[in-house]
Design an enzyme around this catalytic site. Structure first.
Site, PDB file in Angstrom:
ATOM      1  CG  ASP A  37      -2.015   0.910   1.146  1.00  0.00           C
ATOM      2  OD1 ASP A  37      -3.470   0.721   1.018  1.00  0.00           O
ATOM      3  OD2 ASP A  37      -1.784   2.441   1.095  1.00  0.00           O
ATOM      4  CB  ILE A  38       0.607   4.569  -2.178  1.00  0.00           C
ATOM      5  CG1 ILE A  38       1.902   5.134  -2.757  1.00  0.00           C
ATOM      6  CG2 ILE A  38      -0.460   4.957  -1.973  1.00  0.00           C
ATOM      7  CD1 ILE A  38       1.550   5.536  -4.230  1.00  0.00           C
ATOM      8  CG  ASN A  94     -12.418  -0.468   3.678  1.00  0.00           C
ATOM      9  OD1 ASN A  94     -12.693  -0.873   4.634  1.00  0.00           O
ATOM     10  ND2 ASN A  94     -11.176   0.211   3.421  1.00  0.00           N
ATOM     11  CD  GLU A 102      -9.688   6.117   0.122  1.00  0.00           C
ATOM     12  OE1 GLU A 102      -8.540   5.780  -0.227  1.00  0.00           O
ATOM     13  OE2 GLU A 102      -9.758   6.683   1.202  1.00  0.00           O
ATOM     14  CB  VAL A 103      -9.224   1.697  -5.349  1.00  0.00           C
ATOM     15  CG1 VAL A 103      -8.969   1.055  -6.613  1.00  0.00           C
ATOM     16  CG2 VAL A 103      -8.335   2.569  -4.966  1.00  0.00           C
ATOM     17  CG  HIS A 107      -8.801  -3.030  -2.244  1.00  0.00           C
ATOM     18  ND1 HIS A 107      -9.692  -2.420  -3.413  1.00  0.00           N
ATOM     19  CD2 HIS A 107      -8.557  -2.101  -1.615  1.00  0.00           C
ATOM     20  CE1 HIS A 107      -9.989  -1.227  -2.818  1.00  0.00           C
ATOM     21  NE2 HIS A 107      -9.433  -1.091  -1.550  1.00  0.00           N
ATOM     22  CG  HIS A 109      -6.651  -2.674   3.111  1.00  0.00           C
ATOM     23  ND1 HIS A 109      -6.076  -1.489   2.987  1.00  0.00           N
ATOM     24  CD2 HIS A 109      -8.081  -2.441   2.624  1.00  0.00           C
ATOM     25  CE1 HIS A 109      -6.950  -0.681   2.214  1.00  0.00           C
ATOM     26  NE2 HIS A 109      -8.111  -1.282   2.029  1.00  0.00           N
TER      27      HIS A 109
END
Ligand code: AMP
Length: 122
Positions: A37-38, A94, A102-103, A107, A109
């Site tokens: 993760d960025i 999420n 958000e994306v 995904h 995490h």
């Protein structure tokens, strides 16, 4: 607000899968791609994404075939084993507005590296 009903081929994770933008790869097989993760929220913060266009877990649960669900699920723990996360970890996905997604590409995490405290912030 993101749309999780219709897959957007130009979402940032689709671009990462197509190698159009860089990412720090942690693991890859036929079914999943995992990268750092960025904006890490823990010492270990990996994003695990399917190599198929699912907008969210809702889409995945409705459309993924059994083989894909099996391989995707197995791959998540393979990543934890590869990273030698022996003290446990947290998986979060999420979903939509209330989930804080958000994306719009499914995904998970994977967070670890320290005790993570309570599950939901107040
Ligand atoms: P979510 O809020 O569950 O949709 O999480 C999106 C996650 O993607 C956030 O933790 C971001 O820090 C992460 N993220 C966004 N863009 C990138 C990127 N280019 N490379 C790695 N992680 C990213």
């Amino acid at each position: 607000m993101i749309d999780i009903a219709n897959y957007d081929n130009d979402n940032i994770f689709a671009k990462i899968l197509r190698k159009e933008i860089p990412s720090k790869k942690v693991f890859e097989n036929k079914y999943v791609y995992a990268f750092e993760d960025i904006n890490p929220q823990a010492p270990i913060h990996i994003l695990i994404i399917p190599k198929k266009p699912f907008c969210s877990f809702i889409d995945f649960s409705k459309k993924a075939d059994l083989k894909f669900i099996y391989e995707f699920t197995k791959s998540i723990n393979l990543i934890a084993e590869k990273l030698e996360i022996n003290e446990g970890y947290r998986l979060i996905t999420n979903i939509g507005k209330y989930g804080g997604q958000e994306v719009p590409h499914l995904h998970f995490h994977l967070l670890s590296g320290r005790p993570l405290g309570k599950m939901v912030s107040t």
